[in-house]
Design a protein around this motif. Structure first.
Motif, PDB file in Angstrom:
ATOM      1  N   CYS A  62       0.854  -1.189   0.000  1.00 29.03           N
ATOM      2  CA  CYS A  62       0.000   0.000   0.000  1.00 29.03           C
ATOM      3  C   CYS A  62       0.890   1.240   0.000  1.00 29.03           C
ATOM      4  O   CYS A  62       1.263   1.758   1.056  1.00 29.03           O
ATOM      5  N   THR A  63       1.243   1.703  -1.176  1.00 24.77           N
ATOM      6  CA  THR A  63       2.126   2.869  -1.284  1.00 24.77           C
ATOM      7  C   THR A  63       1.897   3.567  -2.610  1.00 24.77           C
ATOM      8  O   THR A  63       1.495   2.942  -3.612  1.00 24.77           O
ATOM      9  N   GLY A  64       2.100   4.884  -2.613  1.00 29.67           N
ATOM     10  CA  GLY A  64       1.954   5.656  -3.833  1.00 29.67           C
ATOM     11  C   GLY A  64       0.522   5.990  -4.198  1.00 29.67           C
ATOM     12  O   GLY A  64       0.243   6.359  -5.338  1.00 29.67           O
ATOM     13  N   ASN A  65      -0.391   5.904  -3.231  1.00 28.90           N
ATOM     14  CA  ASN A  65      -1.805   6.136  -3.509  1.00 28.90           C
ATOM     15  C   ASN A  65      -2.242   7.536  -3.080  1.00 28.90           C
ATOM     16  O   ASN A  65      -1.729   8.093  -2.100  1.00 28.90           O
ATOM     17  N   PHE A  66      -3.223   8.066  -3.804  1.00 27.24           N
ATOM     18  CA  PHE A  66      -3.863   9.323  -3.431  1.00 27.24           C
ATOM     19  C   PHE A  66      -5.302   8.997  -3.046  1.00 27.24           C
ATOM     20  O   PHE A  66      -6.184   8.913  -3.896  1.00 27.24           O
ATOM     21  N   PHE A  67      -5.492   8.775  -1.762  1.00 25.48           N
ATOM     22  CA  PHE A  67      -6.771   8.300  -1.258  1.00 25.48           C
ATOM     23  C   PHE A  67      -7.724   9.458  -0.958  1.00 25.48           C
ATOM     24  O   PHE A  67      -7.301  10.524  -0.536  1.00 25.48           O
ATOM     25  N   ILE A  68      -9.019   9.198  -1.135  1.00 26.00           N
ATOM     26  CA  ILE A  68     -10.093  10.080  -0.700  1.00 26.00           C
ATOM     27  C   ILE A  68     -10.811   9.359   0.439  1.00 26.00           C
ATOM     28  O   ILE A  68     -11.117   8.169   0.325  1.00 26.00           O
ATOM     29  N   ASP A  69     -11.090  10.065   1.534  1.00 28.68           N
ATOM     30  CA  ASP A  69     -11.592   9.402   2.737  1.00 28.68           C
ATOM     31  C   ASP A  69     -12.816   8.519   2.490  1.00 28.68           C
ATOM     32  O   ASP A  69     -12.864   7.358   2.920  1.00 28.68           O
ATOM     33  N   GLU A  70     -13.807   9.041   1.795  1.00 28.38           N
ATOM     34  CA  GLU A  70     -15.038   8.268   1.564  1.00 28.38           C
ATOM     35  C   GLU A  70     -14.759   7.015   0.739  1.00 28.38           C
ATOM     36  O   GLU A  70     -15.291   5.931   1.027  1.00 28.38           O
ATOM     37  N   GLN A  71     -13.919   7.131  -0.277  1.00 31.84           N
ATOM     38  CA  GLN A  71     -13.596   5.970  -1.106  1.00 31.84           C
ATOM     39  C   GLN A  71     -12.882   4.895  -0.304  1.00 31.84           C
ATOM     40  O   GLN A  71     -13.125   3.697  -0.474  1.00 31.84           O
ATOM     41  N   VAL A  72     -11.991   5.333   0.597  1.00 29.34           N
ATOM     42  CA  VAL A  72     -11.280   4.378   1.456  1.00 29.34           C
ATOM     43  C   VAL A  72     -12.265   3.591   2.305  1.00 29.34           C
ATOM     44  O   VAL A  72     -12.196   2.356   2.395  1.00 29.34           O
ATOM     45  N   LEU A  73     -13.199   4.295   2.939  1.00 28.63           N
ATOM     46  CA  LEU A  73     -14.125   3.622   3.840  1.00 28.63           C
ATOM     47  C   LEU A  73     -15.111   2.738   3.084  1.00 28.63           C
ATOM     48  O   LEU A  73     -15.528   1.689   3.591  1.00 28.63           O
ATOM     49  N   ARG A  74     -15.494   3.128   1.872  1.00 27.80           N
ATOM     50  CA  ARG A  74     -16.327   2.237   1.061  1.00 27.80           C
ATOM     51  C   ARG A  74     -15.579   0.952   0.751  1.00 27.80           C
ATOM     52  O   ARG A  74     -16.147  -0.138   0.789  1.00 27.80           O
ATOM     53  N   GLN A  75     -14.296   1.098   0.465  1.00 28.17           N
ATOM     54  CA  GLN A  75     -13.476  -0.086   0.221  1.00 28.17           C
ATOM     55  C   GLN A  75     -13.373  -0.958   1.466  1.00 28.17           C
ATOM     56  O   GLN A  75     -13.267  -2.184   1.384  1.00 28.17           O
ATOM     57  N   ALA A  76     -13.435  -0.314   2.644  1.00 24.46           N
ATOM     58  CA  ALA A  76     -13.370  -1.045   3.907  1.00 24.46           C
ATOM     59  C   ALA A  76     -14.720  -1.610   4.326  1.00 24.46           C
ATOM     60  O   ALA A  76     -14.825  -2.245   5.383  1.00 24.46           O
ATOM     61  N   GLY A  77     -15.759  -1.359   3.503  1.00 23.34           N
ATOM     62  CA  GLY A  77     -17.066  -1.956   3.782  1.00 23.34           C
ATOM     63  C   GLY A  77     -18.089  -1.019   4.384  1.00 23.34           C
ATOM     64  O   GLY A  77     -19.193  -1.442   4.731  1.00 23.34           O
ATOM     65  N   VAL A  78     -17.752   0.269   4.515  1.00 24.17           N
ATOM     66  CA  VAL A  78     -18.696   1.231   5.084  1.00 24.17           C
ATOM     67  C   VAL A  78     -19.637   1.730   3.988  1.00 24.17           C
ATOM     68  O   VAL A  78     -19.194   2.091   2.900  1.00 24.17           O
ATOM     69  N   SER A  79     -20.939   1.738   4.270  1.00 22.73           N
ATOM     70  CA  SER A  79     -21.911   2.241   3.306  1.00 22.73           C
ATOM     71  C   SER A  79     -22.776   3.359   3.877  1.00 22.73           C
ATOM     72  O   SER A  79     -23.380   4.118   3.132  1.00 22.73           O
ATOM     73  N   ASP A  80     -22.828   3.481   5.186  1.00 24.18           N
ATOM     74  CA  ASP A  80     -23.632   4.517   5.838  1.00 24.18           C
ATOM     75  C   ASP A  80     -22.693   5.570   6.430  1.00 24.18           C
ATOM     76  O   ASP A  80     -21.937   5.286   7.354  1.00 24.18           O
ATOM     77  N   PHE A  81     -22.761   6.783   5.880  1.00 26.33           N
ATOM     78  CA  PHE A  81     -21.872   7.863   6.313  1.00 26.33           C
ATOM     79  C   PHE A  81     -22.606   8.917   7.144  1.00 26.33           C
ATOM     80  O   PHE A  81     -22.058   9.984   7.404  1.00 26.33           O
ATOM     81  N   SER A  82     -23.821   8.601   7.557  1.00 20.66           N
ATOM     82  CA  SER A  82     -24.629   9.599   8.255  1.00 20.66           C
ATOM     83  C   SER A  82     -24.004  10.034   9.574  1.00 20.66           C
ATOM     84  O   SER A  82     -24.168  11.187   9.989  1.00 20.66           O
ATOM     85  N   ARG A  83     -23.281   9.134  10.240  1.00 17.34           N
ATOM     86  CA  ARG A  83     -22.707   9.489  11.544  1.00 17.34           C
ATOM     87  C   ARG A  83     -21.609  10.539  11.430  1.00 17.34           C
ATOM     88  O   ARG A  83     -21.221  11.149  12.432  1.00 17.34           O
ATOM     89  N   TYR A  84     -21.107  10.734  10.221  1.00 16.24           N
ATOM     90  CA  TYR A  84     -20.051  11.726  10.035  1.00 16.24           C
ATOM     91  C   TYR A  84     -20.602  13.113   9.695  1.00 16.24           C
ATOM     92  O   TYR A  84     -19.866  14.094   9.760  1.00 16.24           O
ATOM     93  N   ARG A  85     -21.861  13.208   9.316  1.00 12.78           N
ATOM     94  CA  ARG A  85     -22.434  14.485   8.902  1.00 12.78           C
ATOM     95  C   ARG A  85     -22.605  15.422  10.088  1.00 12.78           C
ATOM     96  O   ARG A  85     -23.116  15.032  11.131  1.00 12.78           O
ATOM     97  N   VAL A  86     -22.217  16.669   9.913  1.00 11.20           N
ATOM     98  CA  VAL A  86     -22.394  17.671  10.965  1.00 11.20           C
ATOM     99  C   VAL A  86     -23.868  17.967  11.166  1.00 11.20           C
ATOM    100  O   VAL A  86     -24.366  18.022  12.294  1.00 11.20           O
TER     101      VAL A  86
END
Length: 277
Positions: free
Chosen positions: A236-260
């Motif tokens: 895992c090196t040389g990547n330009f990650f976006i937070d939401e894309q990372v978490l989707r890859q990790a299996g997260v589909s509900d992002f409501s808890r992060y919304r202000v």
């Protein structure tokens, strides 16, 4: 995998994203070096290295607050030496500290231009250079830059060229160092938020609570960083990650808890700089 027993050297960890990453690591039982300048309370930006250390230890980690000016070579060398003396080494470097000024060319004083370059690009380079000898001895060494994906479209340069140059300098460190140290097994990656984040800087300096209400909490970046830093560094090196894309890859589909603002839909959130619709 987790970060238990790992030592993270995090610049700018007295508040905001840096502190959030430290708190997430602390929940695993990590050691967190809080390398930041704020030893006394700021009139507009809450939090010091000492209050952050208290929070990290309350979360289950071990903390070392060190007053650090990442523009100064001796200051960084001293902070790194204290980290190694206290915890025996460094496993992860998070280059989070950053200066921001969105002024145009005619409006930005030269001293502010210098500050952007010194903190963002030079500070990242300096901290990486001083931590690398210790990272080489770590079992799964990572360097994570809070830097945007490289995109040479003029839209990102037009309104604030100096800031863009400084942040892309951090991104280019990822691009170059990932290849330079690939054979040494150090993972170099960038992470950037898809949406605006609610931080003290936004609330107090960059628009206020009404603006930050259209974003997410820094915990989304912290959770994404945790996923990256627990990957095998050689893979895992040389990547330009976006937070939401990372978490989707990790299996997260509900992002409501992060919304202000829970009343806003995901589609109403404001995209961060350097993110195309």
């Amino acid at each position: 995998m987790d970060l238990k027993g790992k030592t993270l050297f995090i610049t700018g960890a007295s508040r905001g994203v840096g502190k959030a990453i430290g708190l997430r690591a602390a929940r695993d039982g990590a050691n967190v070096v809080i390398a930041a300048k704020t030893a006394e309370p700021h009139p507009k930006l809450p939090g010091t290295i000492y209050s952050a250390a208290e929070e990290i230890e309350a979360a289950g980690g071990r903390a070392l607050p060190v007053v650090t000016d990442i523009r100064d070579e001796t200051s960084v060398e001293t902070a790194v030496a204290k980290a190694v003396e206290r915890f025996g080494g460094i496993d992860v470097l998070v280059n989070n500290a950053s200066a921001i000024n969105l002024a145009g060319t005619l409006e930005l004083p030269l001293k502010r231009f210098d500050l952007l370059q010194q903190v963002n690009t030079r500070g990242t380079y300096l901290c990486t250079q001083k931590c690398l000898p210790h990272l080489f001895n770590a079992g799964n060494p990572h360097v994570l830059m809070l830097a945007p994906p490289l995109d040479m479209h003029p839209r990102w340069f037009r309104d604030h060229p100096a800031y863009t140059i400084s942040k892309y300098g951090m991104s280019m460190c990822v691009l170059g160092m990932a290849e330079e140290f690939r054979d040494r097994g150090v993972g170099f990656n960038a992470l950037w938020p898809r949406t605006l984040l609610k931080t003290a800087a936004v609330d107090n300096l960059l628009g206020g609570p009404e603006v930050s209400s259209r974003g997410r909490y820094p915990t989304i970046v912290a959770d994404a960083a945790h996923w990256i830093l627990t990957r095998p560094a050689r893979e895992c090196t040389g990547n330009f990650f976006i937070d939401e894309q990372v978490l989707r890859q990790a299996g997260v589909s509900d992002f409501s808890r992060y919304r202000v603002d829970s009343d806003r839909s995901e589609g109403e959130l404001q995209l961060d700089l350097f993110i195309r619709p």
